[in-house]
Design an enzyme around this catalytic site. Structure first.
Site, PDB file in Angstrom:
ATOM      1  N   ASN A  84       0.851  -1.193   0.000  1.00 32.98           N
ATOM      2  CA  ASN A  84       0.000   0.000   0.000  1.00 32.98           C
ATOM      3  C   ASN A  84       0.884   1.239   0.000  1.00 32.98           C
ATOM      4  O   ASN A  84       2.009   1.182   0.502  1.00 32.98           O
ATOM      5  CB  ASN A  84      -0.850   0.041   1.274  1.00 32.98           C
ATOM      6  CG  ASN A  84      -1.940  -0.998   1.262  1.00 32.98           C
ATOM      7  OD1 ASN A  84      -2.387  -1.434   0.213  1.00 32.98           O
ATOM      8  ND2 ASN A  84      -2.364  -1.396   2.431  1.00 32.98           N
ATOM      9  N   ASP A 129      -4.297  -5.873   2.647  1.00 28.52           N
ATOM     10  CA  ASP A 129      -5.473  -6.704   2.931  1.00 28.52           C
ATOM     11  C   ASP A 129      -5.388  -8.076   2.272  1.00 28.52           C
ATOM     12  O   ASP A 129      -6.019  -9.024   2.712  1.00 28.52           O
ATOM     13  CB  ASP A 129      -6.735  -6.011   2.398  1.00 28.52           C
ATOM     14  CG  ASP A 129      -7.092  -4.797   3.244  1.00 28.52           C
ATOM     15  OD1 ASP A 129      -7.009  -4.900   4.469  1.00 28.52           O
ATOM     16  OD2 ASP A 129      -7.454  -3.758   2.659  1.00 28.52           O
ATOM     17  N   LYS A 173      12.305 -16.640  -8.880  1.00 36.20           N
ATOM     18  CA  LYS A 173      11.823 -15.442  -9.564  1.00 36.20           C
ATOM     19  C   LYS A 173      10.920 -15.848 -10.733  1.00 36.20           C
ATOM     20  O   LYS A 173      11.307 -16.704 -11.532  1.00 36.20           O
ATOM     21  CB  LYS A 173      13.021 -14.627 -10.069  1.00 36.20           C
ATOM     22  CG  LYS A 173      12.605 -13.307 -10.649  1.00 36.20           C
ATOM     23  CD  LYS A 173      13.787 -12.516 -11.177  1.00 36.20           C
ATOM     24  CE  LYS A 173      13.286 -11.286 -11.895  1.00 36.20           C
ATOM     25  NZ  LYS A 173      14.264 -10.739 -12.816  1.00 36.20           N
TER      26      LYS A 173
HETATM   27  N1  CTP Z   1      -6.117  -2.613   9.195  1.00 34.49           N
HETATM   28  C1  CTP Z   1      -5.586  -3.719   9.804  1.00 34.49           C
HETATM   29  N2  CTP Z   1      -5.436  -4.867   9.104  1.00 34.49           N
HETATM   30  C2  CTP Z   1      -5.814  -4.938   7.819  1.00 34.49           C
HETATM   31  C3  CTP Z   1      -6.370  -3.805   7.181  1.00 34.49           C
HETATM   32  C4  CTP Z   1      -6.495  -2.649   7.897  1.00 34.49           C
HETATM   33  O1  CTP Z   1      -5.232  -3.656  10.977  1.00 34.49           O
HETATM   34  N3  CTP Z   1      -5.667  -6.084   7.152  1.00 34.49           N
HETATM   35  C5  CTP Z   1      -6.312  -1.371   9.984  1.00 34.49           C
HETATM   36  C6  CTP Z   1      -5.512  -0.197   9.488  1.00 34.49           C
HETATM   37  O2  CTP Z   1      -4.264  -0.086  10.179  1.00 34.49           O
HETATM   38  C7  CTP Z   1      -6.425   0.982   9.804  1.00 34.49           C
HETATM   39  C8  CTP Z   1      -7.813   0.390   9.718  1.00 34.49           C
HETATM   40  O3  CTP Z   1      -7.645  -1.012   9.863  1.00 34.49           O
HETATM   41  O4  CTP Z   1      -6.249   1.451  11.118  1.00 34.49           O
HETATM   42  C9  CTP Z   1      -8.557   0.693   8.461  1.00 34.49           C
HETATM   43  O5  CTP Z   1      -7.759   0.411   7.344  1.00 34.49           O
HETATM   44  P1  CTP Z   1      -8.281   0.710   5.859  1.00 34.49           P
HETATM   45  O6  CTP Z   1      -7.256   0.227   4.886  1.00 34.49           O
HETATM   46  O7  CTP Z   1      -8.768   2.121   5.746  1.00 34.49           O
HETATM   47  O8  CTP Z   1      -9.577  -0.160   5.763  1.00 34.49           O
HETATM   48  P2  CTP Z   1      -9.841  -1.677   5.571  1.00 34.49           P
HETATM   49  O9  CTP Z   1     -10.376  -2.228   6.831  1.00 34.49           O
HETATM   50  O10 CTP Z   1      -8.678  -2.372   4.981  1.00 34.49           O
HETATM   51  O11 CTP Z   1     -11.049  -1.635   4.524  1.00 34.49           O
HETATM   52  P3  CTP Z   1     -11.034  -1.238   2.968  1.00 34.49           P
HETATM   53  O12 CTP Z   1      -9.671  -1.563   2.443  1.00 34.49           O
HETATM   54  O13 CTP Z   1     -12.115  -2.106   2.388  1.00 34.49           O
HETATM   55  O14 CTP Z   1     -11.369   0.224   2.890  1.00 34.49           O
END
Ligand code: CTP
Length: 396
Positions: free
Chosen positions: A209, A278, A288
Site C-alpha cells: 500500500n 489486505d 523469480k
Molecule cells: N487494518 C488492519 N489490518 C488490515 C487492514 C487494515 O489492521 N488487514 C487497519 C488499518 O491499520 C487501519 C484500519 O484497519 O487502522 C482501516 O484500514 P483501511 O485500509 O482504511 O480499511 P480496511 O479495513 O482495509 O477496509 P477497505 O480496504 O475495504 O477500505
C-alpha cells in the site's frame, strides 16, 4: 509546546562547534528563543557572528565585555532559560562543572540556573574515555545533569572511536521533547503501527500500500513527548527511527500481527496508523517468476484484519484506527469504527492532492464511539497527532 520557550545554548571549544549552528537553526524553526554563550576557545573555531545571525540574539563570550551588564546577564540568562544545553561539551567544561568551578560566562550560568542542563559531549576518544572524564560524567549524572551521548565513528583527528558529537537532529529533537509542557501520558503505554506492510510474490516482487509512515511516526513521537512509554511497529519506511521508544521493524501482515498481539496486553492505547495489506498472493514462488506469458493472473487471498482482531479481544485498551477513503468518507469510517469495535477512527480523504500519503500535512475527521465527529482542518501531521491525543484524553 504551549508557550514560547527559551533555550540557553552553551558552546565550548572543539572542532564540532560548527555543528552547534545547526542545532540553533533547528530550535529557531520550532520558534524557540535561543541565547548563545560561547567560551573563548569556541569563538576561535567559529565566529560568534554566525551564532548571532542564526539565533537573532547577542552572543556572549567575554563575561567582562560589558562591565555594566555582565553581573546581571549571567543571572538573567540563568533565570530566563527553560533549558540549557551545551553543544559541544568538551572534557574541560564537564570537569569544571563537576568540580564546581565557575570562572567564565558559561560555567557561571550553568552554576546559576535552575533549569535542566543537558550536555552533548564531543572529544577525542582517549580524552572521552579517560577515567577522570568518565568519573566526571557519572558525578554530573548523579547531580541530575542530562547527557546526549556521543556516537562512535571517525573523529576529526582521524581516530576512530567514541566521542563524536551526537547527531544534531537527535540533539534538537531531545531538547524539543524535554521542553514539552504537557506530560499527560506519563505512566501510559502506547503502541503505534506505521507505514505499509508488504505481501511478497517472489524473491524480488511484492504488493503493498502507499504509505510513508509519517503520520504514525508523528503519533509515536507525540506520545513519547507527552511522557508515554512507546512501542513503534513500523513497516518499511525511509524515515529515521525516532529516539526514546522501542522500534520494531516488520514487513508482512503476519509479522505485524504477531508483534502487535504480543504487545497488546501491555498497551493502554493502541493506534493503528499502518496501511496494512489486505490481500496476499495465494502462492509464493521461491524462484523469480519469469516473463514467459503475455498475460499473468495473480490470485490473491485475504489476509488478517489485524485491527478487527484486536477489537474482538480488547479489554480496557483505547483502540484507534485510521480510515483511508476515496469516497463516502464518514459513512465508510463509521462502518469501520463499529465493525472493528474501535473507540476512535481517524478518517482522511485520499483524493485530496494537498494532503495525505507522503505529505507533511493532513486533513482528517476524528469519529468517536459515541457518534461525535471532530473535523480537524489541514494541519501538519505533528499537530494532528497532538489533537488526537487531546481528544483521547478529554474523553477518558
Ligand atoms: N487494518 C488492519 N489490518 C488490515 C487492514 C487494515 O489492521 N488487514 C487497519 C488499518 O491499520 C487501519 C484500519 O484497519 O487502522 C482501516 O484500514 P483501511 O485500509 O482504511 O480499511 P480496511 O479495513 O482495509 O477496509 P477497505 O480496504 O475495504 O477500505
Amino acid at each position: 509546546m504551549d508557550s514560547k520557550k527559551t533555550v540557553v545554548l552553551g558552546v565550548t571549544g572543539g572542532i564540532a562547534v560548527y555543528k552547534a549552528l545547526d542545532v540553533v537553526s533547528r530550535l529557531k524553526k520550532e520558534d524557540i528563543d535561543v541565547h548563545v554563550i560561547m567560551t573563548e576557545h569556541a569563538a576561535k573555531f567559529v565566529n560568534p557572528i554566525s551564532f548571532q545571525s542564526l539565533s537573532q540574539n547577542m552572543v556572549i563570550v567575554d563575561m567582562f565585555a560589558e562591565p555594566k551588564a555582565w553581573e546581571i546577564q549571567h543571572i538573567s540568562l540563568a533565570k530566563k532559560a527553560d533549558l540549557m544545553v551545551i553543544v559541544p561539551a568538551t572534557a574541560n567544561i564537564l570537569g569544571k562543572v563537576a568540580c564546581g568551578i565557575a570562572d567564565d560566562m558559561l560555567s557561571t550560568t550553568i552554576m546559576a540556573t535552575k533549569a535542566p542542563v543537558v550536555f552533548a559531549p564531543a572529544a577525542n576518544t582517549n580524552m572521552f574515555l579517560n577515567p577522570i572524564v568518565q568519573d566526571n560524567i557519572t558525578k554530573l549524572k548523579q547531580y541530575g545533569y542530562k547527557f546526549i551521548e556521543p556516537e562512535s565513528g571517525r573523529l576529526a583527528c582521524g581516530d576512530v572511536g567514541a566521542g563524536k558529537l551526537a547527531d544534531t537532529k537527535l540533539i534538537s529533537d531531545t531538547i524539543i521533547s524535554m521542553l514539552y509542557d504537557i506530560k499527560d501520558l506519563r505512566g501510559k503505554k502506547v503502541l503505534v503501527t506505521a507505514g505499509p506492510t508488504i505481501a511478497p510474490l517472489d524473491p524480488v516482487r511484492y504488493i503493498t500500500n502507499r504509505s510513508s509512515g509519517k503520520m504514525g511516526y508523528a503519533i509515536a513521537e507525540e506520545a513519547r513527548d507527552r511522557g508515554a512509554e512507546v512501542i513503534l511497529i513500523s513497516g518499511p519506511s525511509s524515515i529515521e527511527k525516532p529516539f526514546g521508544m522501542k522500534n520494531i521493524n516488520i514487513s508482512t501482515n503476519e509479522e505485524m500481527l504477531k508483534v502487535v498481539e504480543d504487545n497488546f496486553d501491555w498497551a493502554d492505547i493502541v493506534i493503528k496508523a499502518a496501511a496494512v495489506a489486505d490481500y496476499k498472493p495465494k502462492e509464493y514462488s521461491d524462484r523469480k517468476i519469469k516473463k514467459n506469458e503475455d498475460e499473468f493472473n495473480l490470485l490473491l487471498e485475504k489476509d488478517t484484519d489485524i485491527l478487527k482482531r484486536l477489537g474482538s479481544k480488547k479489554k480496557d485498551q483505547i483502540l484507534v484506527g485510521f480510515a483511508a477513503e476515496s469516497h463516502d468518507l464518514l459513512e465508510n469510517a463509521k462502518g469501520k469504527l463499529q465493525k472493528k469495535n474501535l473507540d476512535y477512527i481517524v478518517a482522511n480523504d485520499i483524493t485530496c492532492s494537498d494532503t495525505g500519503f507522503a505529505s507533511n500535512d493532513n486533513r482528517v475527521n476524528v469519529l468517536c464511539r459515541d457518534g461525535k465527529i471532530i473535523p480537524l482542518e489541514k494541519m501538519s501531521k505533528k499537530k494532528i497527532a497532538r489533537e488526537l491525543f487531546n481528544i483521547i484524553n478529554e474523553k477518558r
